[in-house]
Design a protein around this motif. Structure first.
Motif, short mmCIF file in Angstrom:
data_model
loop_
_atom_site.label_atom_id
_atom_site.label_comp_id
_atom_site.label_asym_id
_atom_site.label_seq_id
_atom_site.Cartn_x
_atom_site.Cartn_y
_atom_site.Cartn_z
N ILE A 256 69.55 93.04 68.20
CA ILE A 256 69.78 93.96 67.08
C ILE A 256 68.51 94.13 66.27
N GLU A 257 67.81 93.02 66.03
CA GLU A 257 66.57 93.08 65.23
C GLU A 257 65.52 93.95 65.94
N ALA A 258 65.39 93.78 67.23
CA ALA A 258 64.42 94.58 68.00
C ALA A 258 64.79 96.06 67.96
N PHE A 259 66.07 96.35 68.06
CA PHE A 259 66.53 97.75 68.01
C PHE A 259 66.23 98.38 66.65
N LEU A 260 66.54 97.65 65.57
CA LEU A 260 66.32 98.20 64.24
C LEU A 260 64.84 98.43 63.96
N LYS A 261 64.00 97.51 64.42
CA LYS A 261 62.55 97.69 64.24
C LYS A 261 62.07 98.94 64.95
N GLY A 262 62.73 99.27 66.06
CA GLY A 262 62.29 100.42 66.84
C GLY A 262 62.71 101.76 66.27
N ILE A 263 63.80 101.80 65.50
CA ILE A 263 64.29 103.10 65.03
C ILE A 263 63.76 103.49 63.66
#
Length: 301
Positions: A256-263
Motif C-alpha cells: 500500500i505504501e509503495a502504491f501511494l508513493k507512486g500516485i
C-alpha cells in the motif's frame, strides 16, 4: 505511509500504531458528555522525549469536539461554557490582567478568515480603562482587552511576529491570545473542533507555509492559542480512502505504501480542501469564539 498534515495534537497522538498504547512523555485524558454531544481530549507533552515523538512543543493541548458547532438552530451555550472553562483553566489568574487578542489569517480567503472575523465580534475595553479609570472597570467587571487583526505577510510585507513585537512593546499586555484557522487530517473534525494550547502557534504550519512562531520565547509574554481546523490536505483524503480500500482487499502495508508513493505528485502536494459551506461555518465559529472570549474577560460584556 505518507505523512499526514495536521495542527491538532490529538490527531498526531492518534496516528501512532494501535499496538503502541503509550507514548513516552505524553499523557492522554479523554471525557465525553453525551447529553451535550461533546468530547474533551487533553494531550500533555511532558518532556523532550514526548516532544520529539509528537513533533510538537512541550505543553498542554485541549480539544473540544462537537457537531453542535455547525448547527445554528441548537443551543450553543453548554458547548461554549465548556470551551470557556477549559480556557480559563489554562489561563488561571492571568484572566484578571490585561490581554491582547490576535486574530490571525487572511480576511480575503474564507477558510483563513476565522481570526479576523472573530475580532469583529469582540468587546474591547483597554481604551475604557485609559479614559474612565480603574474603578469603572471594577464596577462593571470588565477585563482590560485589546485586539488586532495583523493580516498576513503577503498583504503587509511584515512577519506577524514583527508586528506583534511592536504592539506588545507599546501596550504591555500580560497575556496574548491568538486565534487562527488550522489544518486537520480528519474531515469529520473540520469546523467541529476547537483546540486550546499554552504552547503558542506557528502560523501556516499545517498548510506547509510555516511563519515565525508566536510563543513566550518570541513575544516575551505568555501566549495561548485557540484554533479551529477549516482545511484538510487533499493527499490525506485520497490516501486515507485508498489505504482503507486496499487494506480491506488484503494488500500488505508495504504494498500500500509503495502504491501511494507512486500516485501522489506535485499536482496534489499543495492542494487543501475546505467544506462547501465554509462561509457559513466561519461566520458561526467566529461569533462563538468571540462569545467565549467576551465571557471569559467581560462578565457583563
Amino acid at each position: 505511509m505518507t505523512e499526514k498534515r495536521t495542527d491538532l495534537a490529538v490527531e498526531t497522538r492518534e496516528s501512532f500504531p494501535k499496538d503502541r498504547v503509550e507514548v513516552k512523555g505524553v499523557e492522554l485524558e479523554k471525557s465525553e458528555d453525551e447529553k451535550n454531544q461533546m468530547i474533551v481530549t487533553k494531550v500533555r507533552i511532558r518532556d523532550d522525549a514526548g516532544s520529539r515523538a509528537m513533533k510538537k512543543p512541550k505543553g498542554t493541548y485541549i480539544t473540544v469536539e462537537s457537531p453542535v458547532f455547525q448547527k445554528e438552530e441548537m443551543d450553543h451555550e453548554p458547548l461554549l461554557l465548556c470551551v470557556c472553562e477549559q480556557l480559563e483553566g489554562m489561563i488561571g489568574p492571568m484572566k484578571q490582567k490585561s490581554v491582547l487578542i490576535v486574530g490571525l489569517g487572511n480576511r480575503e480567503v474564507t477558510s483563513d478568515s476565522l481570526g479576523p472575523c472573530m475580532i469583529d465580534h469582540l468587546f474591547v475595553t483597554r481604551h475604557l480603562k485609559r479614559e474612565l479609570g480603574e474603578q469603572f472597570m471594577l464596577d462593571n467587571e470588565y477585563g482590560c482587552v485589546s485586539a488586532i487583526a495583523p493580516g498576513v505577510m503577503a498583504q503587509t510585507g511584515i512577519e506577524t511576529a514583527e508586528i506583534l513585537e511592536g504592539v506588545i512593546d507599546r501596550t504591555r499586555p500580560d497575556l496574548v491570545i491568538v486565534v487562527d484557522s488550522l489544518a486537520a487530517r480528519s474531515v469529520e473534525r473540520l469546523c467541529t473542533t476547537v483546540q486550546i494550547t499554552d504552547t503558542g502557534i506557528a502560523p501556516g504550519a499545517g498548510v506547509g507555509n510555516r511563519r515565525m512562531e508566536l510563543n513566550q520565547d518570541t513575544l516575551g509574554v505568555p501566549v495561548v492559542a485557540l484554533g479551529v481546523p477549516t482545511v484538510v490536505d487533499a493527499q490525506t483524503i485520497i490516501g486515507d480512502h485508498l489505504e482503507h480500500v486496499l487494506t480491506n482487499q488484503g494488500y500488505r502495508e508495504s504494498e500500500i505504501e509503495a502504491f501511494l508513493k507512486g500516485i501522489f505528485g506535485k499536482e496534489t502536494e499543495n492542494v487543501m480542501v475546505t467544506p462547501k459551506n465554509i462561509d457559513f461555518s466561519v461566520r458561526l465559529l467566529s461569533r462563538d469564539l468571540a462569545r467565549v472570549l467576551n465571557h471569559c474577560f467581560q462578565k457583563k460584556g
